[in-house]
Design an enzyme around this catalytic site. Structure first.
Site, PDB file in Angstrom:
ATOM      1  N   ASN A 170       1.071  -1.287  -0.010  1.00  0.00           N
ATOM      2  CA  ASN A 170       0.084   0.108  -0.088  1.00  0.00           C
ATOM      3  C   ASN A 170       0.917   1.417   0.098  1.00  0.00           C
ATOM      4  OD1 ASN A 170      -2.706   0.949   0.175  1.00  0.00           O
ATOM      5  ND2 ASN A 170      -2.249   1.891   1.923  1.00  0.00           N
ATOM      6  N   TYR A 171       1.889   1.158   0.648  1.00  0.00           N
ATOM      7  CA  TYR A 171       3.025   2.335   0.476  1.00  0.00           C
ATOM      8  C   TYR A 171       3.390   2.654  -0.862  1.00  0.00           C
ATOM      9  CZ  TYR A 171       6.719   5.599   0.925  1.00  0.00           C
ATOM     10  OH  TYR A 171       7.700   6.636   1.133  1.00  0.00           O
ATOM     11  N   SER A 172       3.728   1.632  -1.578  1.00  0.00           N
ATOM     12  CA  SER A 172       3.991   1.913  -3.103  1.00  0.00           C
ATOM     13  C   SER A 172       2.737   2.571  -3.720  1.00  0.00           C
ATOM     14  CB  SER A 172       4.520   0.872  -3.762  1.00  0.00           C
ATOM     15  OG  SER A 172       5.723   0.237  -3.255  1.00  0.00           O
TER      16      SER A 172
ATOM     17  N   LYS B 243       1.724   5.927  -2.808  1.00  0.00           N
ATOM     18  CA  LYS B 243       2.736   6.974  -3.249  1.00  0.00           C
ATOM     19  C   LYS B 243       2.331   7.298  -4.662  1.00  0.00           C
ATOM     20  CE  LYS B 243       5.276   9.238  -1.322  1.00  0.00           C
ATOM     21  NZ  LYS B 243       5.073  10.777  -0.763  1.00  0.00           N
TER      22      LYS B 243
END
Length: 343
Positions: A156-158, A161
């Site tokens: 989810n971070y990738s 962002k």
């Protein structure tokens, strides 16, 4: 030690004749604190978005003017009044299974901030993104800005962002230019993110090298990132993305070992197989998803993709178009950490 003084910016004034006042998000975070120091020393006023009285005191002590507000509230446009440019450094950087809150902060927060900046009449906005927008668990070898976003991001971070980049760039247009910077593994003075986590893992005995740790990585010292932000504000082409780093890559094990040594920690010799960790990470993601987030896995694919494979960046575009050059070498940065002296 190299002084953190940017070289003359040649035709920089063609982009921004005067850089007098910046609106900064994430001012109390690691990158934000250092950007406040950097621009305050150049007599540029910084207005920093904060959510609490404690954060307000921290940014005020660094030289910024705090503005109390919420990243997700369009009313922050009022705090941008009189500012020339936006630097959006706020983000939820958690590398765990991900959450709705992370998506809201990284994706929706970016949309709100950039639309508010355009409505407030700011001329330019910089999004501090990450090389992780390209992460899917496979090596990223000497990648440049033409590399496509993966169909299946590592986590989810990738994912969030990458969505933030799309939101920021979509807000750009006549009168409001948007530029995206992608650093990799930001390190250096006043680090409250990666270095404390590495030290905690090493001291607890939970740290081990992945397949010996001999694969290459790019890194970005906070001093080099700060200069890159100014160059992007002054010279970056609207709608463009730029990778920035410390130049030549280094072996992951060699770099992390030297980082730990600056804190008096002798790195472990333990190593674990990459294939095993990949399986553990994949199973951890499945368990977290099936449990609705109740199970907290020891490793996620997002964390694996960040630290278990080669990630090296081609920064030729930043050098050509921004005039980007290093102001802090790795040797100088490590010496600074050992001595406690700061740029």
């Amino acid at each position: 030690m190299t002084m953190l003084t940017a070289a003359p910016l040649d035709g920089a004034t063609e982009k921004l004749a005067l850089l007098r006042r910046i609106f900064l998000t994430g001012g109390s975070g690691y990158v934000g604190r250092n950007l406040i120091r950097y621009f305050s020393r150049r007599d540029v006023e910084v207005v920093a978005l904060v959510r609490s009285a404690g954060s307000a005191e921290r940014v005020r002590a660094l030289g910024a003017k705090p503005w109390l507000g919420d990243l997700l509230n369009p009313d922050i446009a009022a705090g941008m009044a009189g500012c020339d440019v936006l630097i959006h450094a706020a983000a939820d950087t958690d590398h765990g299974p991900g959450s709705g809150e992370q998506t809201r902060v990284n994706q929706e927060g970016t949309r709100v901030v950039f639309e508010a900046a355009r409505a407030a009449g700011l001329r330019r906005g910089i999004l501090i993104s990450t090389e992780s927008v390209l992460a899917d668990g496979r090596p990223l070898v000497h990648v440049d800005e033409t590399a496509p976003l993966p169909r299946r991001p590592a986590g989810n971070y990738s994912r969030s962002k990458a969505a933030a980049e799309r939101m920021a760039l979509a807000a750009g247009g006549p009168g409001f230019e948007v530029v995206v910077l992608r650093p990799r593994l930001v390190w250096g003075r006043d680090d409250t993110t990666a270095l404390p986590q590495l030290c905690a893992a090493a001291r607890s005995g939970k740290f081990a090298w992945i397949d010996g740790g001999g694969y290459l990585t790019s890194t970005t010292h906070i001093a080099n990132l700060s200069v890159a932000v100014e160059l992007a504000l002054r010279k970056g082409r609207a709608g463009e993305v730029y990778f920035v780093s410390d130049g030549e890559p280094v072996a992951f094990r060699a770099f992390v070992s030297r980082l730990l040594e600056t804190q008096g920690i002798v790195p472990t010799g333990k190593t674990v197989p990459r294939r095993l960790l990949r399986v553990v990470a994949s199973l951890g993601d499945v368990a977290a998803a099936l449990s609705g987030g109740r199970i907290k896995p020891p490793l996620t694919l997002q964390a694996y993709a960040t630290s278990a494979v080669e990630i090296t960046l081609d920064i030729g575009k930043a050098r050509r178009e921004l005039g980007y050059a290093l102001v802090m070498s790795r040797e100088e940065g490590l010496a600074e950490l050992r001595s406690g002296q700061h740029w």
